[in-house]
Design a protein around this motif. Sequence first.
Motif, mmCIF file in Angstrom:
data_model
loop_
_atom_site.group_PDB
_atom_site.id
_atom_site.type_symbol
_atom_site.label_atom_id
_atom_site.label_comp_id
_atom_site.label_asym_id
_atom_site.label_seq_id
_atom_site.Cartn_x
_atom_site.Cartn_y
_atom_site.Cartn_z
ATOM 1 N N LEU A 1 0.832 -1.213 0.000
ATOM 2 C CA LEU A 1 0.000 0.000 0.000
ATOM 3 C C LEU A 1 0.866 1.262 0.000
ATOM 4 C CD1 LEU A 1 -2.738 -1.128 2.551
ATOM 5 C CD2 LEU A 1 -2.989 -0.905 0.066
ATOM 6 N N VAL A 2 1.951 1.242 0.770
ATOM 7 C CA VAL A 2 2.852 2.407 0.819
ATOM 8 C C VAL A 2 3.494 2.632 -0.550
ATOM 9 C CG1 VAL A 2 5.029 3.271 1.812
ATOM 10 C CG2 VAL A 2 3.254 2.315 3.310
ATOM 11 N N ARG A 3 3.926 1.549 -1.202
ATOM 12 C CA ARG A 3 4.505 1.698 -2.558
ATOM 13 C C ARG A 3 3.471 2.235 -3.544
ATOM 14 N NH1 ARG A 3 7.233 -3.073 -1.168
ATOM 15 N NH2 ARG A 3 5.709 -4.382 -2.205
ATOM 16 N N GLU A 4 2.252 1.734 -3.440
ATOM 17 C CA GLU A 4 1.206 2.130 -4.381
ATOM 18 C C GLU A 4 0.762 3.582 -4.182
ATOM 19 O OE1 GLU A 4 -3.401 0.940 -5.504
ATOM 20 O OE2 GLU A 4 -2.200 -0.462 -4.348
ATOM 21 N N PRO B 1 2.560 7.720 0.335
ATOM 22 C CA PRO B 1 2.120 8.738 1.286
ATOM 23 C C PRO B 1 3.270 9.618 1.773
ATOM 24 C CG PRO B 1 2.328 6.632 2.381
ATOM 25 C CD PRO B 1 2.538 6.371 0.909
ATOM 26 N N ARG B 2 2.942 10.835 2.162
ATOM 27 C CA ARG B 2 3.912 11.763 2.743
ATOM 28 C C ARG B 2 4.009 11.575 4.258
ATOM 29 N NH1 ARG B 2 4.029 16.738 -0.430
ATOM 30 N NH2 ARG B 2 5.549 17.459 1.081
ATOM 31 N N GLN B 3 2.940 11.032 4.863
ATOM 32 C CA GLN B 3 2.921 10.766 6.297
ATOM 33 C C GLN B 3 1.903 9.669 6.585
ATOM 34 O OE1 GLN B 3 2.285 14.393 5.586
ATOM 35 N NE2 GLN B 3 0.338 13.680 4.801
ATOM 36 N N LEU B 4 2.000 9.134 7.804
ATOM 37 C CA LEU B 4 1.121 8.061 8.257
ATOM 38 C C LEU B 4 0.414 8.524 9.528
ATOM 39 C CD1 LEU B 4 3.700 5.151 7.842
ATOM 40 C CD2 LEU B 4 1.969 5.898 6.175
ATOM 41 N N VAL B 5 -0.814 8.046 9.704
ATOM 42 C CA VAL B 5 -1.599 8.383 10.892
ATOM 43 C C VAL B 5 -2.044 7.075 11.534
ATOM 44 C CG1 VAL B 5 -3.756 9.430 11.700
ATOM 45 C CG2 VAL B 5 -2.396 10.578 9.934
ATOM 46 N N VAL B 6 -1.897 6.980 12.848
ATOM 47 C CA VAL B 6 -2.316 5.790 13.590
ATOM 48 C C VAL B 6 -3.294 6.221 14.670
ATOM 49 C CG1 VAL B 6 -1.562 3.885 15.073
ATOM 50 C CG2 VAL B 6 -0.117 4.620 13.162
ATOM 51 N N HIS C 1 7.213 3.834 11.282
ATOM 52 C CA HIS C 1 8.237 4.851 11.030
ATOM 53 C C HIS C 1 9.574 4.191 10.712
ATOM 54 C CE1 HIS C 1 10.677 8.427 11.250
ATOM 55 N NE2 HIS C 1 11.502 7.725 12.012
ATOM 56 N N GLY C 2 9.939 3.196 11.506
ATOM 57 C CA GLY C 2 11.212 2.519 11.302
ATOM 58 C C GLY C 2 11.298 1.832 9.945
ATOM 59 N N ARG C 3 10.193 1.295 9.502
ATOM 60 C CA ARG C 3 10.188 0.553 8.255
ATOM 61 C C ARG C 3 10.109 1.459 7.026
ATOM 62 N NH1 ARG C 3 8.349 -5.346 8.069
ATOM 63 N NH2 ARG C 3 8.729 -5.833 5.895
ATOM 64 N N PHE C 4 9.317 2.530 7.112
ATOM 65 C CA PHE C 4 9.057 3.345 5.921
ATOM 66 C C PHE C 4 9.664 4.748 6.004
ATOM 67 C CE2 PHE C 4 5.473 0.337 6.357
ATOM 68 C CZ PHE C 4 5.796 -0.468 5.280
ATOM 69 N N ASN C 5 10.255 5.091 7.156
ATOM 70 C CA ASN C 5 10.911 6.382 7.357
ATOM 71 C C ASN C 5 9.996 7.554 7.000
ATOM 72 O OD1 ASN C 5 13.042 7.917 8.274
ATOM 73 N ND2 ASN C 5 13.910 8.148 6.233
#
Length: 154
Positions: free
Chosen positions: A52-55, A58-63, A88-92
């Motif tokens: 999903l991140v590759r597709e 995103p510029r940021q993630l929300v949890v 964060h660790g995985r996708f920086n």
Amino acid sequence: MHKAPTGTTLAFDFGEARIGVAEGDAEVGIVHPLATVSGQNNEVKFEAIAVLVREWQPRQLVVGLPTHADGTEHELTRLSRKFGRRLHGRFNLPVYWVDERMSSLYAESLLAEAQVFGKKQKTVLDQVAAQAILQGFFDGGAAEYFNGREEGQS
């Protein structure tokens, strides 16, 4: 204070069995349910999230950050924070935590309004909860922000 987010955002409604995912654009403020991630172990789940991140790029993630009704934390709060730090660790990417206390109620009312009930509702509830979390982020901002350093408690 960090600047307001822009661009595509992925949001997550973390659960130990299933993780709801929603996507939205910060400038437009329009949010869509996207996927429900599940798997036998964390590696399978993170692989699905990586797709999903590759597709979506995103510029940021929300949890979503679950707490008791009075705002006190519990075990799922701790696990959600851990999940966010792993993202964060995985996708920086920067991770924002959003209070999710109302997201499930919001999701259930949206689905009832759309006449989605029973088994069909169960399959999309996590995605719509993630949608509610992301809408809350766009409307009201984040409760906390994480960019690789431990967040300060306010």
